[in-house]
Each structure stands twice: as C-alpha cells, then as structure tokens.
Enzyme design. Structure first.
Site, PDB file in Angstrom:
ATOM      1  N   THR A  73      18.914  23.640  13.247  1.00 39.46           N
ATOM      2  CA  THR A  73      17.631  22.514  13.732  1.00 39.46           C
ATOM      3  C   THR A  73      16.232  23.015  12.179  1.00 39.46           C
ATOM      4  O   THR A  73      16.631  22.282  11.839  1.00 39.46           O
ATOM      5  CB  THR A  73      17.526  23.157  15.047  1.00 39.46           C
ATOM      6  OG1 THR A  73      17.180  24.811  15.272  1.00 39.46           O
ATOM      7  CG2 THR A  73      18.168  22.974  16.650  1.00 39.46           C
ATOM      8  N   THR A 121      15.719  29.780  19.513  1.00 40.93           N
ATOM      9  CA  THR A 121      17.151  29.228  20.243  1.00 40.93           C
ATOM     10  C   THR A 121      17.880  29.740  19.103  1.00 40.93           C
ATOM     11  O   THR A 121      17.543  28.867  18.555  1.00 40.93           O
ATOM     12  CB  THR A 121      17.457  27.806  20.479  1.00 40.93           C
ATOM     13  OG1 THR A 121      16.063  27.337  21.685  1.00 40.93           O
ATOM     14  CG2 THR A 121      18.858  27.199  20.637  1.00 40.93           C
ATOM     15  N   GLU A 165      10.565  31.052  11.307  1.00 44.30           N
ATOM     16  CA  GLU A 165      10.410  29.550  10.779  1.00 44.30           C
ATOM     17  C   GLU A 165       9.250  30.347  10.007  1.00 44.30           C
ATOM     18  O   GLU A 165       8.536  30.944   9.989  1.00 44.30           O
ATOM     19  CB  GLU A 165       9.974  29.046  12.449  1.00 44.30           C
ATOM     20  CG  GLU A 165      11.157  28.442  12.928  1.00 44.30           C
ATOM     21  CD  GLU A 165      10.491  27.382  14.258  1.00 44.30           C
ATOM     22  OE1 GLU A 165      11.524  27.035  14.179  1.00 44.30           O
ATOM     23  OE2 GLU A 165       9.802  27.456  14.937  1.00 44.30           O
ATOM     24  N   SER A 224       8.286  15.593  17.156  1.00 43.30           N
ATOM     25  CA  SER A 224       7.721  14.374  16.471  1.00 43.30           C
ATOM     26  C   SER A 224       8.144  14.316  15.197  1.00 43.30           C
ATOM     27  O   SER A 224       8.441  12.904  14.734  1.00 43.30           O
ATOM     28  CB  SER A 224       5.812  14.408  16.071  1.00 43.30           C
ATOM     29  OG  SER A 224       5.815  15.518  15.496  1.00 43.30           O
TER      30      SER A 224
END
Length: 407
Positions: free
Chosen positions: A153, A190, A276, A407
């Site tokens: 992801t 996740t 991230e 988004s």
C-alpha cells in the site's frame, strides 16, 4: 542455513501470481495469490485489536478448524475492516471463487486485505482478479516477487526473502513476503506476512514455532504506535521436502525455529525501516537487563517515543529523550547506572555513562546518526537479559502521507 533467491515460491510446490483488479489503484497490481500444489498445515497469529477485520476473523476460523489450507488470496487498497456481516460474507465469496478456480475446498482458502478501513470490497473486480490469478500462477521467482509487490500500500519497496537449511538429511526451504509501512505496532503476535515452507512438521508444532517467534520479531517493531485491525501472519507447510515429519521439540524443530526467526527478523526489520516517510531504521538494544520482560518494555518504549524518533530524523543526539522514554516505560531500573551508546555504519560513540553525559563531539554524533540504520545500545547493568526492538524516524512526510491517505 543460507539465504537463497526469491520469496513465497522458493519452497517446493508453491506457486504465486499477481493481478491488476483496479480495487483502488489504477496503475499497478493489487491482488496476489499464493497456492500450494499439495495441502498444507497452517498456522497463524492475528491482531489483538478488538476491532478485527473480516479477513482476520475468516482466517482465524480456517487456521483453527480446517483440515488443511492450500491457497491465500490477498488484495490491497481496501482493508475490509469495519464492514459488518456484509464484509465477512465477501470473505466467503472470495474463498468460494478461489476454490472454484483452483479446484480446492473453500475452507482451504485463506484471505487477506489491506488498505482503507470502512469500504466494502468490489466483488466483481475481486472475482475477475481471482480468475486471472489462477490462470497465471506459477512457481517462478518473478511471480513470487510480483505477488510481494501487489500487496503493497504505502510501502516503498517489496519485502521478500527465502532461506535453505537441512532437516533429517533433506534440503528444506522457507520463504516469505510481507507488507507494512504505516499503522504498525503489532500486538499478536496494517502488517501482513505470508510464509511458505516445504518442511514436514505437525500442525501443533508449526503453530507453536510461529507463536513463539513473533514475540521477538513482529512484536518488536513499531512505526507509529497504532495496532492495525488487519495484522495477520500466516505460515503454510506442505511437507514436499520429504524430511522426517517434526512431531517433537527435537534438534530439527530448533533448526526450523532458527530459520523461521531469520526470515521473520528480516521481514520485521524491512517493515520498520520502510515506515511511512522514514529515512532511517531505528534499532534499540537493551542489554544486561534483569529480565527479558524488562528489556522488551524498555526497548519498545524508546522506539515508540515520538520525541526520540524526531531526534533521530534530525540526527540529533538528544539522549535525554531516550532516558525519558525508558523512565516512563513502567520498567524499574536505576537511571544513574545507565550507559547509552550510538552506533551505525559510520562508527560507535558512547554518549552517557552511569546516567551522566560524557564529553563527546556533537558533530561526530550527528555523523553517526546520519546513516540508514541507527542503533542505540542501552546498558542498564542489572543482569544478563536483553532485547532488540526496531522502529524508524519520524518525518514531515509521515503526516503528509496519512493526511492524504484516503484521497
């Protein structure tokens, strides 16, 4: 034991595939299949979050009650979490579609999802993707790598590994792939991790090995302190290596456990380092602790400290933040006996000794903290126990990624 090429297709009898089903992403693959030509013993560990995604609930049932497992179908883009009875029904539909395409029982199909919470799966796209996966699966290294990329992801790199070792005179292979970059603070075990091996081992010992090993691997990483709704580790063993089946905790069991630890440690570190927005893997080793529990508590408290993570990003040897994080961890120790050392590929530098700052060079400390992996060694001088935890630095990009995620 030696590292070999590939990931989930490295072990005998395993195939994989990837497909672009347009679940969320329009320009990349977003579905993956792992398939074994032979039925597998299955083990699993799952999130302790009270809010469990539908795939977690489905897989818990398969691991516990099914006679065997033979396939795993994974999608990225949508987590199928907080989706109620409809979401669980989609797990059943996914398994049924895979069962029909692969000619295996639906109860032998495990499922995995990762992505946005609260959205329902587009089942027509999922079913179309499953058909493509079944038609294109094979045992090539390339297909294994493609599967590892399809489950990403916000990950920036694919994560896979395979090792070979000997059990009972037979060459055995263990491979794996995982995804994880944000919402990483496993407590299950996740993040999703899928492991495949051709070892012959009883279901009971397979589960024991996995449940034991996650304590020192996946449970010792954190990116942001958020325990996902979808955390899942699945381990499939099809016995195709032909080794004498491991049915007791003998030398072969411990050899298998060592290989499992190597693979899981590698994958866990990859997830932590790919947090991230991260620019560095942040490793904390607590040594000479009174107990393993104490060492675990102290090390995890440091890697989850936002202030410390920000200091690592700034290449700032702000050791007070580290001691502070140790102090509020709940573990008992004497701050006036602690030594702290920073290490990296650029060198090693002791910062404090017996709780007091040494006359060190800030420039040298910053140079050491500028590498891709930064290590803090905390010596609490209380015993012989130790633990290692892995995290990452905290950057501006972490906020940007998560502010824009839906988004």
């Amino acid at each position: 034991m030696k590292q070999t090429e590939g990931g989930v297709t490295a072990a005998k009898g395993f195939e994989a595939a990837a497909a672009a089903a347009a679940i969320k992403y329009k320009d990349r693959t977003d579905m993956a299949l792992i398939y074994s030509k032979a039925p597998c013993r299955a083990a699993g560990t799952f999130t302790t979050n009270l809010v469990k995604a539908a795939p977690v609930k489905w897989d818990m049932e398969v691991v516990k009650h099914s006679e065997y497992a033979q396939a795993v179908v994974v999608n990225s883009g949508i987590a199928n979490a907080c989706t109620g009875a409809e979401g669980y029904g989609y797990c059943r539909e996914t398994a049924a579609a895979a069962a029909a395409a692969l000619d295996i029982p639906a109860e032998a199909v495990l499922v995995g999802s990762t992505g946005v919470i609260g959205m329902q799966l587009p089942m027509e796209r999922i079913k179309k993707g499953i058909k493509e996966l079944a038609e294109t699966k094979n045992s090539s290294v390339e297909n294994g790598t493609a599967a590892a990329k399809a489950i990403m992801t916000t990950d920036t790199v694919k994560k896979e590994i395979a090792v070979q070792f000997t059990l009972g005179g037979k060459e055995v292979t263990l491979g794996g792939m995982c995804k994880g970059s944000g919402m990483i603070h496993p407590n299950m075990c996740t993040m999703l991790s899928f492991l495949t091996t051709d070892a012959a081992i009883s279901k009971e010992l397979l589960q024991k090995a996995l449940s034991t090993d996650i304590q020192d691997t996946y449970n010792m990483i954190s990116v942001d302190g958020d325990t996902s709704t979808n955390d899942t580790v699945l381990l499939l063993a099809n016995g195709q290596a032909g080794n004498p089946e491991i049915t007791e905790e003998n030398e072969d069991y411990h050899t298998f456990l060592s290989a499992l630890n190597y693979v899981n440690t590698y994958l866990a570190r990859k997830m932590a380092g790919d947090g991230e927005g991260a620019t560095a893997l942040f490793t904390v080793k607590v040594i000479h602790a009174e107990s393993k529990e104490q060492a675990v508590t102290l090390s995890k408290s440091v890697i989850t400290s936002s202030l410390t993570k920000a200091a690592i990003y700034g290449h700032d040897a702000n050791w007070g933040r580290i001691l502070c994080a140790m102090g509020y961890s709940g573990a008992q120790f004497d701050p006036e006996k602690v030594d702290l050392t920073f290490e990296s590929a650029a060198g090693s530098l002791k910062i404090i000794e017996n709780g007091v700052a040494l006359d060190y060079s800030e420039k040298e400390a910053s140079r050491i903290l500028s590498e891709e992996e930064v290590i803090v060694i905390a010596d609490v001088k209380m015993g012989d126990a130790q633990a290692t935890a892995w995290g990452c630095d905290l950057t501006y990009d972490y906020v940007k990624i998560n502010a824009d995620y839906r988004s």
